[in-house]
Design a protein around this motif. Structure first.
Motif: not given
Lengths: 159, 120
Positions: A149-159
């Motif tokens: 099972v893989t859990i992944s969190v992505h964000t759009k670079g820096s804010r």
């Protein structure tokens, strides 16, 4: 929260330990306490089943949960109270994976600055390939009842 | 007594119903709704004693269901069961007239704590 050295902006990301705690609580509550989530090797199967939600607003990101087909079916059986040897319908498997990522994503949203909106979950075959401006800020490679099972969190670079 | 369980996930509706049984509410009738609009229609058709509703649903979300109910004069006891348990969501729920917000994942004890004051 980490400071971006070049811009001085804050790249806001959840702590890995917090995402793990949230995920473990979801699993413990709805997939049973007898089979815990454990650290596992990375899995890269082409026939993976992935659920995804996005968060937009005060924090922009995406959370994904990836199973093998066998693991997704086992999760659906556990959530529906079926025998592990039963074969759940494809609709119930997608529903179960979607609800799991909805819970993990909803709890990650609660950890992050708001107000934000949580999307409805989408579930599809294969792995998610994020947009080029996105970056993976948390990745948990786990195993449950022998299934990766893989859990992944992505964000759009820096804010 | 009748409880309306509204969630677009069949799996989650089954978990909620199972948890109601574990929390001691097995003698209550349960009606299921698969989205917000379905929930609204079934509140009017079935006159439940309590609504347990997801927040994020297709057709109509849970907060819009609650707002529509209160706008039409319905005072049916209403609680959310949702994956979003932030203070902001709890404040919005309370302001709209919800009695409680149960955050997913939950336990039978969480259900008892929230539902006993309503159904006892």
């Amino acid at each position: 929260m980490t400071a971006d050295i070049e811009t001085g902006a804050h790249a806001v990301a959840p702590e890995t330990a917090d995402v793990l705690a949230v995920t473990e609580e979801v699993w413990r509550s709805f997939l049973g306490e007898s089979e815990p989530l454990l650290p596992g090797p990375p899995s890269d199967r082409a026939d993976a089943v992935t659920g995804a939600v996005t968060v937009t607003g005060g924090w922009d990101g995406a959370v994904t949960v990836t199973f093998t087909p066998e693991g997704a079916a086992a999760a659906a059986c556990a959530m529906l109270g079926l025998d592990p040897t039963d074969v759940p319908s494809p609709g119930d498997v997608a529903d179960a994976v979607g609800e799991l990522v909805n819970m993990v994503g909803g709890n990650v949203k609660s950890l992050m600055p708001g107000p934000s909106t949580l999307s409805l979950p989408v579930v599809a075959g294969g792995r998610v390939t994020p947009a080029s401006e996105d970056r993976e800020v948390v990745r948990l490679d786990l195993t449950w009842t022998g299934h990766p099972v893989t859990i992944s969190v992505h964000t759009k670079g820096s804010r | 007594m009748k409880i309306l369980v509204a969630d677009d996930s069949r799996v989650m509706r089954q978990i909620v119903i199972r948890t109601l049984r574990q929390a001691g509410y097995s003698h209550h009738d349960v009606v299921e709704a698969e989205n917000g609009r379905d929930a609204l229609e079934k509140v009017y058709a079935e006159s439940p004693d309590l609504v347990l509703s997801d927040w994020n649903m297709p057709e109509m979300n849970g907060i819009d269901v609650l707002t529509t109910l209160r706008g039409s004069g319905s005072q049916v006891p209403f609680g959310f069961v949702t994956s979003e348990g932030s203070e902001e969501m709890r404040s919005r729920a309370a302001a709209a007239g919800a009695l409680f917000l149960i955050a997913k994942p939950f336990t039978a004890e969480t259900f008892s704590d929230a539902l006993d004051p309503v159904l006892a």
